[in-house]
Enzyme design. Sequence first.
Site, PDB file in Angstrom:
ATOM      1  N   TRP A 134     -11.827  -9.374  10.931  1.00 40.02           N
ATOM      2  CA  TRP A 134     -12.787 -10.089  10.088  1.00 40.02           C
ATOM      3  C   TRP A 134     -12.177 -11.205   9.251  1.00 40.02           C
ATOM      4  O   TRP A 134     -12.885 -12.097   8.808  1.00 40.02           O
ATOM      5  CB  TRP A 134     -13.457  -9.087   9.139  1.00 40.02           C
ATOM      6  CG  TRP A 134     -12.582  -8.697   7.988  1.00 40.02           C
ATOM      7  CD1 TRP A 134     -12.384  -9.418   6.846  1.00 40.02           C
ATOM      8  CD2 TRP A 134     -11.764  -7.542   7.865  1.00 40.02           C
ATOM      9  NE1 TRP A 134     -11.488  -8.776   6.030  1.00 40.02           N
ATOM     10  CE2 TRP A 134     -11.098  -7.612   6.634  1.00 40.02           C
ATOM     11  CE3 TRP A 134     -11.527  -6.429   8.689  1.00 40.02           C
ATOM     12  CZ2 TRP A 134     -10.200  -6.638   6.199  1.00 40.02           C
ATOM     13  CZ3 TRP A 134     -10.649  -5.470   8.248  1.00 40.02           C
ATOM     14  CH2 TRP A 134     -10.005  -5.569   7.032  1.00 40.02           C
ATOM     15  N   ASN A 135     -10.878 -11.154   9.006  1.00 39.65           N
ATOM     16  CA  ASN A 135     -10.370 -11.925   7.863  1.00 39.65           C
ATOM     17  C   ASN A 135     -10.351 -13.434   8.052  1.00 39.65           C
ATOM     18  O   ASN A 135     -10.468 -14.162   7.078  1.00 39.65           O
ATOM     19  CB  ASN A 135      -9.002 -11.402   7.419  1.00 39.65           C
ATOM     20  CG  ASN A 135      -8.008 -11.349   8.530  1.00 39.65           C
ATOM     21  OD1 ASN A 135      -8.337 -10.928   9.628  1.00 39.65           O
ATOM     22  ND2 ASN A 135      -6.797 -11.782   8.285  1.00 39.65           N
TER      23      ASN A 135
ATOM     24  N   LYS B  73     -14.255 -11.389  21.466  1.00 39.99           N
ATOM     25  CA  LYS B  73     -14.979 -10.355  20.718  1.00 39.99           C
ATOM     26  C   LYS B  73     -14.788 -10.588  19.229  1.00 39.99           C
ATOM     27  O   LYS B  73     -13.698 -10.401  18.685  1.00 39.99           O
ATOM     28  CB  LYS B  73     -14.487  -8.956  21.088  1.00 39.99           C
ATOM     29  CG  LYS B  73     -15.300  -7.878  20.381  1.00 39.99           C
ATOM     30  CD  LYS B  73     -14.553  -6.579  20.286  1.00 39.99           C
ATOM     31  CE  LYS B  73     -15.124  -5.659  19.235  1.00 39.99           C
ATOM     32  NZ  LYS B  73     -15.270  -6.226  17.906  1.00 39.99           N
TER      33      LYS B  73
ATOM     34  N   GLY C 146      -5.343  -7.486  14.803  1.00 39.06           N
ATOM     35  CA  GLY C 146      -5.984  -6.369  14.105  1.00 39.06           C
ATOM     36  C   GLY C 146      -4.926  -5.452  13.545  1.00 39.06           C
ATOM     37  O   GLY C 146      -3.792  -5.871  13.306  1.00 39.06           O
ATOM     38  N   GLY C 147      -5.280  -4.183  13.363  1.00 34.63           N
ATOM     39  CA  GLY C 147      -4.341  -3.222  12.790  1.00 34.63           C
ATOM     40  C   GLY C 147      -3.527  -2.514  13.875  1.00 34.63           C
ATOM     41  O   GLY C 147      -3.936  -2.472  15.037  1.00 34.63           O
TER      42      GLY C 147
ATOM     43  N   GLU D 285      -1.001  -9.318  17.284  1.00 33.88           N
ATOM     44  CA  GLU D 285      -0.657  -9.820  15.943  1.00 33.88           C
ATOM     45  C   GLU D 285      -1.280  -8.844  14.952  1.00 33.88           C
ATOM     46  O   GLU D 285      -2.492  -8.750  14.834  1.00 33.88           O
ATOM     47  CB  GLU D 285      -1.212 -11.245  15.787  1.00 33.88           C
ATOM     48  CG  GLU D 285      -0.565 -12.005  14.666  1.00 33.88           C
ATOM     49  CD  GLU D 285      -1.241 -11.751  13.342  1.00 33.88           C
ATOM     50  OE1 GLU D 285      -0.773 -10.834  12.608  1.00 33.88           O
ATOM     51  OE2 GLU D 285      -2.215 -12.439  13.024  1.00 33.88           O
ATOM     52  N   LEU D 286      -0.404  -8.083  14.259  1.00 35.80           N
ATOM     53  CA  LEU D 286      -0.871  -6.868  13.583  1.00 35.80           C
ATOM     54  C   LEU D 286      -0.630  -6.826  12.078  1.00 35.80           C
ATOM     55  O   LEU D 286      -0.566  -5.743  11.493  1.00 35.80           O
ATOM     56  CB  LEU D 286      -0.205  -5.649  14.239  1.00 35.80           C
ATOM     57  CG  LEU D 286      -0.273  -5.628  15.766  1.00 35.80           C
ATOM     58  CD1 LEU D 286       0.452  -4.426  16.317  1.00 35.80           C
ATOM     59  CD2 LEU D 286      -1.710  -5.656  16.253  1.00 35.80           C
TER      60      LEU D 286
ATOM     61  N   CYS E 253      -2.854 -11.619   7.011  1.00 35.65           N
ATOM     62  CA  CYS E 253      -1.815 -10.874   7.736  1.00 35.65           C
ATOM     63  C   CYS E 253      -0.438 -11.182   7.168  1.00 35.65           C
ATOM     64  O   CYS E 253       0.454 -10.344   7.209  1.00 35.65           O
ATOM     65  CB  CYS E 253      -1.867 -11.191   9.215  1.00 35.65           C
ATOM     66  SG  CYS E 253      -2.035 -12.918   9.565  1.00 35.65           S
TER      67      CYS E 253
ATOM     68  N   GLU F 136       0.277  -1.364   4.475  1.00 38.00           N
ATOM     69  CA  GLU F 136      -0.443  -2.627   4.309  1.00 38.00           C
ATOM     70  C   GLU F 136      -1.779  -2.316   3.623  1.00 38.00           C
ATOM     71  O   GLU F 136      -2.552  -1.496   4.111  1.00 38.00           O
ATOM     72  CB  GLU F 136      -0.712  -3.273   5.671  1.00 38.00           C
ATOM     73  CG  GLU F 136      -1.422  -4.588   5.526  1.00 38.00           C
ATOM     74  CD  GLU F 136      -1.687  -5.291   6.859  1.00 38.00           C
ATOM     75  OE1 GLU F 136      -2.101  -4.634   7.803  1.00 38.00           O
ATOM     76  OE2 GLU F 136      -1.452  -6.512   6.917  1.00 38.00           O
TER      77      GLU F 136
HETATM   78  O1  TXE Z   1      -8.920  -3.389  12.108  1.00 42.58           O
HETATM   79  P1  TXE Z   1      -9.079  -3.143  13.642  1.00 42.58           P
HETATM   80  P2  TXE Z   1      -9.696  -2.741  10.890  1.00 42.58           P
HETATM   81  C1  TXE Z   1      -4.993  -4.073   9.231  1.00 42.58           C
HETATM   82  C2  TXE Z   1      -5.318  -3.949   7.755  1.00 42.58           C
HETATM   83  C3  TXE Z   1      -6.593  -3.158   7.770  1.00 42.58           C
HETATM   84  C4  TXE Z   1      -6.381  -2.258   8.968  1.00 42.58           C
HETATM   85  C5  TXE Z   1      -7.649  -1.748   9.613  1.00 42.58           C
HETATM   86  O2  TXE Z   1      -4.305  -3.230   7.122  1.00 42.58           O
HETATM   87  O3  TXE Z   1      -6.748  -2.408   6.604  1.00 42.58           O
HETATM   88  O4  TXE Z   1      -5.686  -3.039   9.895  1.00 42.58           O
HETATM   89  O5  TXE Z   1      -8.553  -2.818   9.781  1.00 42.58           O
HETATM   90  C6  TXE Z   1     -11.657  -4.194  17.282  1.00 42.58           C
HETATM   91  N1  TXE Z   1     -10.479  -1.322  21.344  1.00 42.58           N
HETATM   92  N2  TXE Z   1      -5.424  -5.342   9.742  1.00 42.58           N
HETATM   93  O6  TXE Z   1     -10.055  -1.319  11.087  1.00 42.58           O
HETATM   94  O7  TXE Z   1      -9.697  -1.830  13.931  1.00 42.58           O
HETATM   95  C7  TXE Z   1     -12.563  -4.331  16.088  1.00 42.58           C
HETATM   96  O8  TXE Z   1     -13.910  -4.205  16.475  1.00 42.58           O
HETATM   97  C8  TXE Z   1     -10.549  -2.663  21.215  1.00 42.58           C
HETATM   98  C9  TXE Z   1      -4.430  -6.368   9.794  1.00 42.58           C
HETATM   99  O9  TXE Z   1     -10.811  -3.645  10.615  1.00 42.58           O
HETATM  100  O10 TXE Z   1      -7.751  -3.433  14.201  1.00 42.58           O
HETATM  101  C10 TXE Z   1     -12.169  -5.712  15.592  1.00 42.58           C
HETATM  102  O11 TXE Z   1     -12.807  -6.713  16.374  1.00 42.58           O
HETATM  103  N3  TXE Z   1     -10.876  -3.283  20.079  1.00 42.58           N
HETATM  104  C11 TXE Z   1      -4.853  -7.449  10.719  1.00 42.58           C
HETATM  105  C12 TXE Z   1     -10.660  -5.751  15.865  1.00 42.58           C
HETATM  106  O12 TXE Z   1     -10.425  -4.726  16.832  1.00 42.58           O
HETATM  107  C13 TXE Z   1     -11.144  -2.520  19.008  1.00 42.58           C
HETATM  108  C14 TXE Z   1      -6.261  -7.897  10.520  1.00 42.58           C
HETATM  109  C15 TXE Z   1      -9.789  -5.492  14.645  1.00 42.58           C
HETATM  110  O13 TXE Z   1     -10.149  -4.259  14.069  1.00 42.58           O
HETATM  111  C16 TXE Z   1     -11.066  -1.108  19.069  1.00 42.58           C
HETATM  112  C17 TXE Z   1      -7.168  -6.765  10.478  1.00 42.58           C
HETATM  113  C18 TXE Z   1     -10.716  -0.511  20.320  1.00 42.58           C
HETATM  114  N4  TXE Z   1     -10.607   0.823  20.471  1.00 42.58           N
HETATM  115  C19 TXE Z   1      -6.724  -5.566  10.046  1.00 42.58           C
HETATM  116  N5  TXE Z   1     -11.340  -0.618  17.853  1.00 42.58           N
HETATM  117  C20 TXE Z   1      -3.939  -8.629  10.711  1.00 42.58           C
HETATM  118  N6  TXE Z   1      -3.270  -8.876  11.827  1.00 42.58           N
HETATM  119  O14 TXE Z   1      -3.833  -9.366   9.771  1.00 42.58           O
HETATM  120  C21 TXE Z   1     -11.587  -1.674  17.050  1.00 42.58           C
HETATM  121  N7  TXE Z   1     -11.479  -2.827  17.751  1.00 42.58           N
END
Ligand code: TXE
Length: 487
Positions: free
Chosen positions: A149-150, A173, A226-227, A248-249, A282, A379
Site C-alpha cells: 500500500w505504501n 496486483k 511487501g513483507g 523488495e521487503l 521500506c 520493522e
Molecule cells: O504486507 P504484504 P502487509 C512490511 C511491513 C508491514 C508488513 C506486513 O513491516 O508491517 O510487511 O504488511 C499481497 N501471495 N512491509 O501485510 O502481506 C498483498 O495483497 C501473493 C514492508 O500489508 O507483504 C499486497 O498486495 N501476494 C514492505 C502485497 O502482497 C500476497 C511494504 C503486500 O502485502 C499474498 C509492505 C500471497 N499469499 C509491507 N498475501 C516494503 N518493502 O517496504 C498478500 N499478498
Amino acid sequence: MQSFQQYIDGSFDDGSARFESVDPATGSVWATMPEAREADVDRAVKAAEQALWTGSWPALTASARGKLLYRLADLVQANAQHLAELETRDTGKIIRETSAQIAYVAEYYRYYAGLADKIEGSTLSIDKADMDVWTRREPVGVVAAIVPWNSQLFLAAVKIGPALAAGCTLVVKASEDGPAPLLEFARLVQEAGFPKGVVNVITGFGPACGSALTSHPGVAHIAFTGGPVTAAHVVRNSAENLASTSLELGGKSPFIVFADADLESAANAQVAGIFAATGQSCVAGSRLIVERSVKDEFVELLRKKAEAIRIGAPLDMATEVGPLCTRRQRDHIEETVAASISAGAKVIIGGQSGEGAGFYYLPTILDCDGINSPSVEKELFGPVLSVVSFNGEDEAVALANDTRFGLASGVFTQNLTRAHRMVKKIRAGIVWINTYRAVSPIAPFGGYGQSGYGREGGIAAALDFTRTKTVWLRTSDEPFPDPFVMR
Ligand code: TXE
C-alpha cells in the site's frame, strides 16, 4: 461513494466481488473496489499470455515500445494531481509527498522509455572458425507485479517500466489497502494506446488473489514488494512453476551519526528518514545509531523537530505527518511500542496513537540504549525511531549490521576516509552518506538478507526482465561433420 474497476484484456469491469475501502484519515468507508478472485486472475494472466505472443505487441519495434512508454509518462505527468489526490485519499499518505512522488514517477517511465531500444544482445568471439554466434535479449514472459500500500504508483512504476521496455506483458496486483490510484492509472495505460492484455491491473486479497497469481502456470516472473512473511509464500508458490522472483521487503535501516557530523543537517535527514511518509517507507531509517558523546544533543535536536511536526489531514498541503494506512498497521505499532516500553525503552516523545477515528500514530522517539527492545529488531513501518549509541567505528558497524535486514543505511560524518570505510563494512543494498531517502530511476535499489534480492531501477532492472537466447549459425557449406563427436 466512489467506485473503481479492474482492467483486464483492455476493458474495465467490476470484478467477481466488491470490497470497501476505508479512508485512513477518518476510518470511514469512502469507495468500493473490485475484488479479483481466481477466475479474474486466470483471465488476466491469459490475456497477458495472449498479448505476449500474438497481436501487435510482439511485432512492435523496441523504439515503438519506448514511444508508448513516453506517452504513458506524459499522461502520468498530466494526471499527477488527480492520481496524487486518490493515493492520499485511499492510503492516507500526505498530499505533499504523493504530489511530488507521482510527478517523479513519470521520470521512471521516461527512463525506461529511453532504455527500450538500448537493450542489446552481443556478437561472440566464438572459438570455432565456421560458426557465427550471437545472443538476443528476449522478454522473460508474463510478469506478475505485486505491490503493497505504501507507494503503489511508484512501486508499480519500477516494475512496469522495465518490464515493458523489455517487451514483457504484466498482471499488476494493487494492494487491497488503498488500490484506487493504481486502478485509476490503468485508464492512462489504455489512453496511451498499449495493446489490450499488455498491462492488466487487478486488486484483491492475499490468499484468493495474490496466491492465485503467484501460482499461475502462465506467470514467468514475479516482481514482489511487501513483507518477508508474504514473500516466503510467494517464493514457495513460484517454485511450482519455476517462475523467477525479485523481492523488495523493507528493512530496519541503520542511521549512523558520528560526533563530527553536521548535526543540524543530520537531524533533518533523520526526520526525512523516519517521519516522512509517516514512517511507512521500506528505507525508513528506523534505528538511530549515534556516537555517545553527542547522543543527548542530537536526540534533543530531534525531539524539538518531532514536536514541531504538523500532524493533520493528509489532503492538507501543510500536513507533515498523516495517518497510517490501516487500523491493522496502527495496532501492530501500538503493540510493538508497548512491548518495547515493557522491555525498558524510554519514551522521549510520542509513544501513543493520535486522537479521533483516523489511524494516526504520533511521531515517536524511543531511547533503547543498552536494552533488548523489539522496536530495534522488528520493522514497525510507522513513525517510530529507536535510538542506540556507540563508541568508535567498530561498535557503530557492529550495531548497524546487527539485523537480518539489509536494505538501506545512512552515514553522517565529515570524515572522508571514515565514510569510505563505512561503505565497505555496512551490509546493505544502499548507503547514503550525509543524505537520506534519495532515489532515482538511474540508481539500482534493493536489499541484502531479509530485505530481499534483485534490483529495481537502473539498466540491470530491465535486463532482469529478459532472458538470453543464443543463436549458432554455421557458415560452412561443407557437410555436417562426424555426428558422434561433440563440436
Ligand atoms: O504486507 P504484504 P502487509 C512490511 C511491513 C508491514 C508488513 C506486513 O513491516 O508491517 O510487511 O504488511 C499481497 N501471495 N512491509 O501485510 O502481506 C498483498 O495483497 C501473493 C514492508 O500489508 O507483504 C499486497 O498486495 N501476494 C514492505 C502485497 O502482497 C500476497 C511494504 C503486500 O502485502 C499474498 C509492505 C500471497 N499469499 C509491507 N498475501 C516494503 N518493502 O517496504 C498478500 N499478498
